[in-house]
Design a protein around this motif. Sequence first.
Motif, PDB file in Angstrom:
ATOM      1  N   ALA A 194       5.532   5.552  -3.594  1.00  0.00           N
ATOM      2  CA  ALA A 194       6.830   5.195  -4.163  1.00  0.00           C
ATOM      3  C   ALA A 194       6.786   4.668  -5.584  1.00  0.00           C
ATOM      4  O   ALA A 194       7.780   4.128  -6.066  1.00  0.00           O
ATOM      5  CB  ALA A 194       7.513   4.161  -3.260  1.00  0.00           C
ATOM      6  N   VAL A 195       5.667   4.824  -6.297  1.00  0.00           N
ATOM      7  CA  VAL A 195       5.581   4.237  -7.633  1.00  0.00           C
ATOM      8  C   VAL A 195       6.565   4.877  -8.621  1.00  0.00           C
ATOM      9  O   VAL A 195       6.947   4.239  -9.608  1.00  0.00           O
ATOM     10  CB  VAL A 195       4.148   4.326  -8.196  1.00  0.00           C
ATOM     11  N   GLU A 196       6.964   6.101  -8.360  1.00  0.00           N
ATOM     12  CA  GLU A 196       7.888   6.768  -9.274  1.00  0.00           C
ATOM     13  C   GLU A 196       9.351   6.569  -8.886  1.00  0.00           C
ATOM     14  O   GLU A 196      10.253   6.988  -9.609  1.00  0.00           O
ATOM     15  CB  GLU A 196       7.583   8.279  -9.303  1.00  0.00           C
ATOM     16  N   GLU A 197       9.566   5.928  -7.752  1.00  0.00           N
ATOM     17  CA  GLU A 197      10.939   5.767  -7.277  1.00  0.00           C
ATOM     18  C   GLU A 197      11.589   4.553  -7.932  1.00  0.00           C
ATOM     19  O   GLU A 197      10.959   3.505  -8.089  1.00  0.00           O
ATOM     20  CB  GLU A 197      10.944   5.598  -5.756  1.00  0.00           C
ATOM     21  N   THR A 198      12.826   4.695  -8.310  1.00  0.00           N
ATOM     22  CA  THR A 198      13.568   3.585  -8.891  1.00  0.00           C
ATOM     23  C   THR A 198      14.764   3.244  -8.007  1.00  0.00           C
ATOM     24  O   THR A 198      15.187   4.052  -7.176  1.00  0.00           O
ATOM     25  CB  THR A 198      14.071   3.921 -10.301  1.00  0.00           C
ATOM     26  N   HIS A 199      15.260   2.053  -8.208  1.00  0.00           N
ATOM     27  CA  HIS A 199      16.408   1.615  -7.420  1.00  0.00           C
ATOM     28  C   HIS A 199      17.329   0.812  -8.319  1.00  0.00           C
ATOM     29  O   HIS A 199      16.897  -0.119  -8.996  1.00  0.00           O
ATOM     30  CB  HIS A 199      15.959   0.745  -6.242  1.00  0.00           C
TER      31      HIS A 199
ATOM     32  N   TYR B 189       0.828  -1.206   0.000  1.00  0.00           N
ATOM     33  CA  TYR B 189       0.000   0.000   0.000  1.00  0.00           C
ATOM     34  C   TYR B 189       0.864   1.258   0.000  1.00  0.00           C
ATOM     35  O   TYR B 189       0.600   2.204  -0.760  1.00  0.00           O
ATOM     36  CB  TYR B 189      -0.931   0.010   1.216  1.00  0.00           C
ATOM     37  N   ARG B 190       1.905   1.281   0.825  1.00  0.00           N
ATOM     38  CA  ARG B 190       2.753   2.467   0.868  1.00  0.00           C
ATOM     39  C   ARG B 190       3.509   2.648  -0.450  1.00  0.00           C
ATOM     40  O   ARG B 190       3.766   3.777  -0.873  1.00  0.00           O
ATOM     41  CB  ARG B 190       3.735   2.380   2.042  1.00  0.00           C
ATOM     42  N   TRP B 191       3.876   1.540  -1.098  1.00  0.00           N
ATOM     43  CA  TRP B 191       4.477   1.679  -2.424  1.00  0.00           C
ATOM     44  C   TRP B 191       3.468   2.292  -3.381  1.00  0.00           C
ATOM     45  O   TRP B 191       3.793   3.214  -4.138  1.00  0.00           O
ATOM     46  CB  TRP B 191       4.948   0.317  -2.950  1.00  0.00           C
TER      47      TRP B 191
END
Length: 275
Positions: free
Chosen positions: A254-259, A248-250
């Motif tokens: 965080a959907v635009e965050e990359t790693h 849920y928090r993603w």
Amino acid sequence: MSATNSITADKLFRLIGTPNCPAIIDVRPDGAELLPTSVSRRAEDVREWAGSLAGKNVVVSCIHGHERSAGVAAILRTEGINAEILEGGFEAWRDAGLPVIVAAKLPERDPAGRTLWVTRARPKVDRIACPWLIRRFVDPEAVFLFVSPTDVAGVAERFGATPFDVEGVFWSHRGDQCTFDTMIEEFGLDRIDALARLAIIVRGADTARPEIAPQAAGLLAASLGLSRMFSDDLEQLEAGMPVYDAFYRWCRDAVEETHDWISHKPKRSRQPVIA
């Protein structure tokens, strides 16, 4: 300027759906529509039910955020309970366009004030996702019974539990949608973008369509792994709650965050050249 011991609607909404959400107490005389996770209580009886909130953070909501909620919150604080009021009350929440739950959609509560649900034993995806949704957005104290598929109807009738994720009941699959989809729609939570995004992932994992969301295969793998780790369904549910908290928090933040490895490698320091 915000009132003392108050919280804004937007800030409270950010807490709903997370493990840190306060207990929300609705003290309006008539609550046909409710804030998510809220419980209705009579303001005049506050000293009778205050003890049930010991150790919890509490937000009290009335119609406009005036003396009714302010008085209840003040009395709760005399009992050692950390209590705030919803700034502007229920009307401020509605004016902000935030989601509400139609009270008539909620099952009847047991003598302890909890909703009671029953489903098939040995859960995988939907039967963990739905309890997570209910506890995080509808009723934090909800109780879930896991029984043999042949016993669901009888347990529901004998003990007043609401059946879900079984054939022929209201709270179940509809067409290509899973029970998680049904609950989001019926409870009026489909306006929450993060839940709509999460619903696609759950649907893909639960209906063998991992291609509809890249994350569905990962959720399915985690769900099947949990089902092998725990022989007790309630222990599996408790272990699964943080999994859905993370998804849920993603979906929310965080959907635009990359790693990747390169972006997180420490930069090599340049050494001076010695002639």
